[in-house]
Write a protein that holds these residues in place. Structure first.
Motif, mmCIF file in Angstrom:
data_model
loop_
_atom_site.group_PDB
_atom_site.id
_atom_site.type_symbol
_atom_site.label_atom_id
_atom_site.label_comp_id
_atom_site.label_asym_id
_atom_site.label_seq_id
_atom_site.Cartn_x
_atom_site.Cartn_y
_atom_site.Cartn_z
ATOM 1 N N GLU A 109 61.848 -5.264 40.794
ATOM 2 C CA GLU A 109 61.542 -6.205 39.719
ATOM 3 C C GLU A 109 60.549 -7.238 40.227
ATOM 4 N N VAL A 129 60.248 -8.491 35.044
ATOM 5 C CA VAL A 129 59.950 -7.124 34.622
ATOM 6 C C VAL A 129 60.601 -6.197 35.637
ATOM 7 N N THR A 130 61.095 -5.064 35.141
ATOM 8 C CA THR A 130 61.674 -4.078 36.048
ATOM 9 C C THR A 130 60.582 -3.109 36.474
ATOM 10 N N ASN A 177 58.949 -2.059 33.053
ATOM 11 C CA ASN A 177 59.843 -1.992 31.887
ATOM 12 C C ASN A 177 59.709 -0.588 31.302
ATOM 13 N N ASN A 178 59.269 -0.482 30.046
ATOM 14 C CA ASN A 178 59.120 0.852 29.439
ATOM 15 C C ASN A 178 57.658 1.300 29.351
ATOM 16 N N LEU A 193 54.089 -5.239 26.876
ATOM 17 C CA LEU A 193 55.388 -5.722 27.345
ATOM 18 C C LEU A 193 55.815 -6.918 26.499
#
Length: 164
Positions: free
Chosen positions: A117, A126-127, A138-139, A161
């Motif tokens: 992160e 954010v991951t 994130n995605n 994001l």
């Protein structure tokens, strides 16, 4: 034999000096994050940065790491979202979203792969993970990494994001 070696050494030293000088000149002429985004035709991101009045920040000394959504990523937002965010009355919300795409410091792809992160300039986290061989923020998938700029690095992502 020693004269020939000395001549070759002089040529090698000259070539090294010329190539080092060229590399240093190229590095000093590198574009900042905003100019890089303009040159790469990240039109929506640039328009958002201007509307959010963050141009001077991203042209600043940094260094910054920017996860830059493509124009297609902005197009994928729900209808009317971008238009709404670009309105002056929504500047704070736009700034929060844009700052969520920025990490303080210069984090290259090799370094990104080693973390789980990262704290954004917006304050949220954010991951970071590797999924099916791709780096995900994130995605969002990193579609191009390590676009070096004079004040940091840009990683191109395929989604916008949104902070939680």
């Amino acid at each position: 034999m020693s004269r020939k070696f000395l001549s070759l050494a002089c040529v090698a030293a000259t070539l090294f000096a010329v190539s080092t000088s060229f590399a240093e000149e190229k590095a000093t002429k590198a574009k900042d994050i905003v100019d890089t985004a303009v040159a790469a035709k990240f039109n929506t991101l640039v328009a958002a940065v201007k509307a959010g009045e963050l141009v001077d920040v991203l042209k600043g000394e940094g260094p910054f790491t920017v996860f830059a959504p493509t124009d297609e990523a902005f197009d994928a937002l729900p209808e009317g979202t971008l238009e709404s965010l670009l309105k002056p009355e929504n500047k704070e919300k736009l700034q929060a979203i844009l700052k969520y795409h920025v990490v303080a410091g210069k984090v290259t792809a090799a370094e990104v792969m080693k973390i789980d992160e990262a704290k954004t300039v917006q304050g949220g986290m954010v991951t970071v993970k590797v999924k099916d061989g791709a780096v995900m923020i994130n995605n969002a998938k990193v579609v191009k990494a390590d676009v070096m700029c004079s004040n940091g690095v840009v990683h191109v992502i395929n989604k916008v994001l949104l902070p939680k």
